[in-house]
Write a protein that holds these residues in place. Sequence first.
Motif, PDB file in Angstrom:
ATOM      1  N   GLY A   5       2.922   6.521   1.917  1.00 32.32           N
ATOM      2  CA  GLY A   5       3.255   5.413   1.034  1.00 32.32           C
ATOM      3  C   GLY A   5       2.031   4.902   0.306  1.00 32.32           C
ATOM      4  O   GLY A   5       0.885   5.190   0.685  1.00 32.32           O
ATOM      5  N   PRO A   6       2.245   4.120  -0.754  1.00 33.04           N
ATOM      6  CA  PRO A   6       1.106   3.621  -1.541  1.00 33.04           C
ATOM      7  C   PRO A   6       0.183   2.697  -0.749  1.00 33.04           C
ATOM      8  O   PRO A   6      -1.028   2.707  -0.952  1.00 33.04           O
ATOM      9  CB  PRO A   6       1.762   2.892  -2.711  1.00 33.04           C
ATOM     10  N   VAL A   7       0.730   1.915   0.169  1.00 31.48           N
ATOM     11  CA  VAL A   7      -0.114   1.015   0.956  1.00 31.48           C
ATOM     12  C   VAL A   7      -1.000   1.816   1.901  1.00 31.48           C
ATOM     13  O   VAL A   7      -2.196   1.544   2.040  1.00 31.48           O
ATOM     14  CB  VAL A   7       0.752   0.007   1.742  1.00 31.48           C
ATOM     15  N   ALA A   8      -0.422   2.828   2.537  1.00 29.91           N
ATOM     16  CA  ALA A   8      -1.208   3.676   3.435  1.00 29.91           C
ATOM     17  C   ALA A   8      -2.281   4.429   2.668  1.00 29.91           C
ATOM     18  O   ALA A   8      -3.416   4.575   3.141  1.00 29.91           O
ATOM     19  CB  ALA A   8      -0.288   4.647   4.170  1.00 29.91           C
ATOM     20  N   LEU A   9      -1.943   4.892   1.485  1.00 27.76           N
ATOM     21  CA  LEU A   9      -2.920   5.601   0.661  1.00 27.76           C
ATOM     22  C   LEU A   9      -4.051   4.669   0.246  1.00 27.76           C
ATOM     23  O   LEU A   9      -5.230   5.058   0.296  1.00 27.76           O
ATOM     24  CB  LEU A   9      -2.237   6.186  -0.577  1.00 27.76           C
ATOM     25  N   ASP A  10      -3.724   3.441  -0.138  1.00 32.18           N
ATOM     26  CA  ASP A  10      -4.756   2.460  -0.472  1.00 32.18           C
ATOM     27  C   ASP A  10      -5.658   2.187   0.729  1.00 32.18           C
ATOM     28  O   ASP A  10      -6.881   2.103   0.587  1.00 32.18           O
ATOM     29  CB  ASP A  10      -4.131   1.152  -0.944  1.00 32.18           C
ATOM     30  N   ALA A  11      -5.063   2.045   1.894  1.00 34.47           N
ATOM     31  CA  ALA A  11      -5.855   1.780   3.097  1.00 34.47           C
ATOM     32  C   ALA A  11      -6.796   2.943   3.392  1.00 34.47           C
ATOM     33  O   ALA A  11      -7.962   2.727   3.746  1.00 34.47           O
ATOM     34  CB  ALA A  11      -4.923   1.524   4.279  1.00 34.47           C
ATOM     35  N   LEU A  12      -6.305   4.165   3.244  1.00 30.57           N
ATOM     36  CA  LEU A  12      -7.157   5.332   3.472  1.00 30.57           C
ATOM     37  C   LEU A  12      -8.308   5.392   2.467  1.00 30.57           C
ATOM     38  O   LEU A  12      -9.449   5.717   2.827  1.00 30.57           O
ATOM     39  CB  LEU A  12      -6.334   6.615   3.394  1.00 30.57           C
ATOM     40  N   MET A  13      -8.022   5.069   1.209  1.00 29.14           N
ATOM     41  CA  MET A  13      -9.079   5.070   0.191  1.00 29.14           C
ATOM     42  C   MET A  13     -10.128   4.004   0.493  1.00 29.14           C
ATOM     43  O   MET A  13     -11.328   4.246   0.343  1.00 29.14           O
ATOM     44  CB  MET A  13      -8.482   4.846  -1.203  1.00 29.14           C
ATOM     45  N   VAL A  14      -9.690   2.834   0.915  1.00 27.76           N
ATOM     46  CA  VAL A  14     -10.633   1.754   1.205  1.00 27.76           C
ATOM     47  C   VAL A  14     -11.526   2.135   2.387  1.00 27.76           C
ATOM     48  O   VAL A  14     -12.744   1.939   2.339  1.00 27.76           O
ATOM     49  CB  VAL A  14      -9.866   0.436   1.476  1.00 27.76           C
ATOM     50  N   VAL A  15     -10.948   2.682   3.428  1.00 27.19           N
ATOM     51  CA  VAL A  15     -11.752   3.083   4.585  1.00 27.19           C
ATOM     52  C   VAL A  15     -12.719   4.204   4.200  1.00 27.19           C
ATOM     53  O   VAL A  15     -13.882   4.203   4.619  1.00 27.19           O
ATOM     54  CB  VAL A  15     -10.840   3.495   5.761  1.00 27.19           C
ATOM     55  N   ALA A  16     -12.262   5.141   3.385  1.00 22.30           N
ATOM     56  CA  ALA A  16     -13.142   6.228   2.947  1.00 22.30           C
ATOM     57  C   ALA A  16     -14.303   5.697   2.114  1.00 22.30           C
ATOM     58  O   ALA A  16     -15.458   6.114   2.291  1.00 22.30           O
ATOM     59  CB  ALA A  16     -12.348   7.261   2.158  1.00 22.30           C
ATOM     60  N   LEU A  17     -14.008   4.777   1.186  1.00 25.11           N
ATOM     61  CA  LEU A  17     -15.076   4.195   0.366  1.00 25.11           C
ATOM     62  C   LEU A  17     -16.070   3.419   1.214  1.00 25.11           C
ATOM     63  O   LEU A  17     -17.286   3.509   1.015  1.00 25.11           O
ATOM     64  CB  LEU A  17     -14.475   3.270  -0.706  1.00 25.11           C
ATOM     65  N   THR A  18     -15.553   2.650   2.162  1.00 30.89           N
ATOM     66  CA  THR A  18     -16.434   1.870   3.029  1.00 30.89           C
ATOM     67  C   THR A  18     -17.295   2.781   3.897  1.00 30.89           C
ATOM     68  O   THR A  18     -18.490   2.539   4.050  1.00 30.89           O
ATOM     69  CB  THR A  18     -15.590   0.930   3.909  1.00 30.89           C
ATOM     70  N   SER A  19     -16.694   3.808   4.439  1.00 33.84           N
ATOM     71  CA  SER A  19     -17.458   4.745   5.270  1.00 33.84           C
ATOM     72  C   SER A  19     -18.538   5.444   4.449  1.00 33.84           C
ATOM     73  O   SER A  19     -19.675   5.592   4.909  1.00 33.84           O
ATOM     74  CB  SER A  19     -16.520   5.784   5.880  1.00 33.84           C
ATOM     75  N   ALA A  20     -18.183   5.857   3.235  1.00 37.41           N
ATOM     76  CA  ALA A  20     -19.165   6.512   2.362  1.00 37.41           C
ATOM     77  C   ALA A  20     -20.316   5.569   2.035  1.00 37.41           C
ATOM     78  O   ALA A  20     -21.486   5.981   2.003  1.00 37.41           O
ATOM     79  CB  ALA A  20     -18.491   6.991   1.076  1.00 37.41           C
ATOM     80  N   PHE A  21     -20.002   4.296   1.809  1.00 33.97           N
ATOM     81  CA  PHE A  21     -21.047   3.308   1.524  1.00 33.97           C
ATOM     82  C   PHE A  21     -22.039   3.223   2.688  1.00 33.97           C
ATOM     83  O   PHE A  21     -23.252   3.272   2.483  1.00 33.97           O
ATOM     84  CB  PHE A  21     -20.416   1.933   1.267  1.00 33.97           C
ATOM     85  N   TRP A  22     -21.513   3.124   3.908  1.00 34.88           N
ATOM     86  CA  TRP A  22     -22.414   2.989   5.053  1.00 34.88           C
ATOM     87  C   TRP A  22     -23.195   4.264   5.324  1.00 34.88           C
ATOM     88  O   TRP A  22     -24.334   4.226   5.798  1.00 34.88           O
ATOM     89  CB  TRP A  22     -21.636   2.536   6.289  1.00 34.88           C
ATOM     90  N   LEU A  43     -10.761  -5.595  -2.208  1.00 36.91           N
ATOM     91  CA  LEU A  43     -10.740  -6.524  -3.347  1.00 36.91           C
ATOM     92  C   LEU A  43     -11.169  -5.828  -4.638  1.00 36.91           C
ATOM     93  O   LEU A  43     -10.591  -6.069  -5.700  1.00 36.91           O
ATOM     94  CB  LEU A  43     -11.633  -7.730  -3.059  1.00 36.91           C
ATOM     95  N   VAL A  44     -12.161  -4.965  -4.554  1.00 34.30           N
ATOM     96  CA  VAL A  44     -12.596  -4.201  -5.732  1.00 34.30           C
ATOM     97  C   VAL A  44     -11.484  -3.268  -6.195  1.00 34.30           C
ATOM     98  O   VAL A  44     -11.196  -3.169  -7.396  1.00 34.30           O
ATOM     99  CB  VAL A  44     -13.890  -3.413  -5.428  1.00 34.30           C
ATOM    100  N   LEU A  45     -10.820  -2.606  -5.264  1.00 33.48           N
ATOM    101  CA  LEU A  45      -9.714  -1.716  -5.607  1.00 33.48           C
ATOM    102  C   LEU A  45      -8.592  -2.488  -6.301  1.00 33.48           C
ATOM    103  O   LEU A  45      -8.043  -2.039  -7.308  1.00 33.48           O
ATOM    104  CB  LEU A  45      -9.189  -1.029  -4.348  1.00 33.48           C
ATOM    105  N   GLU A  46      -8.261  -3.671  -5.791  1.00 33.17           N
ATOM    106  CA  GLU A  46      -7.213  -4.480  -6.404  1.00 33.17           C
ATOM    107  C   GLU A  46      -7.628  -4.983  -7.790  1.00 33.17           C
ATOM    108  O   GLU A  46      -6.807  -5.073  -8.699  1.00 33.17           O
ATOM    109  CB  GLU A  46      -6.848  -5.662  -5.501  1.00 33.17           C
ATOM    110  N   ALA A  47      -8.903  -5.327  -7.955  1.00 37.84           N
ATOM    111  CA  ALA A  47      -9.382  -5.781  -9.260  1.00 37.84           C
ATOM    112  C   ALA A  47      -9.291  -4.664 -10.289  1.00 37.84           C
ATOM    113  O   ALA A  47      -8.882  -4.894 -11.439  1.00 37.84           O
ATOM    114  CB  ALA A  47     -10.821  -6.288  -9.149  1.00 37.84           C
TER     115      ALA A  47
END
Length: 62
Positions: A5-22, A43-47
């Motif tokens: 679903g779109p919410v699960a996909l958004d959550a996966l993208m956010v975790v991936a971006l955060t992990s890549a940042f660290w 918040l950045v993804l939603e913006a």
Amino acid sequence: MTRIGPVALDALMVVALTSAFWVLVGEDPSTVQFAASTVGAFLVLEAVRSLRQYVDRRTDER
């Protein structure tokens, strides 16, 4: 085959971006730091999504 679903996909993208940042920063974040950066990434993804919808609406008006 199940669909993601779109919410699960958004959550996966956010975790991936955060992990890549660290990984790029080269630090091992605490749980609080990881949670805060995950919220920030969301918040950045939603913006970006909101801006894209605004641009699409403005383009359709023309």
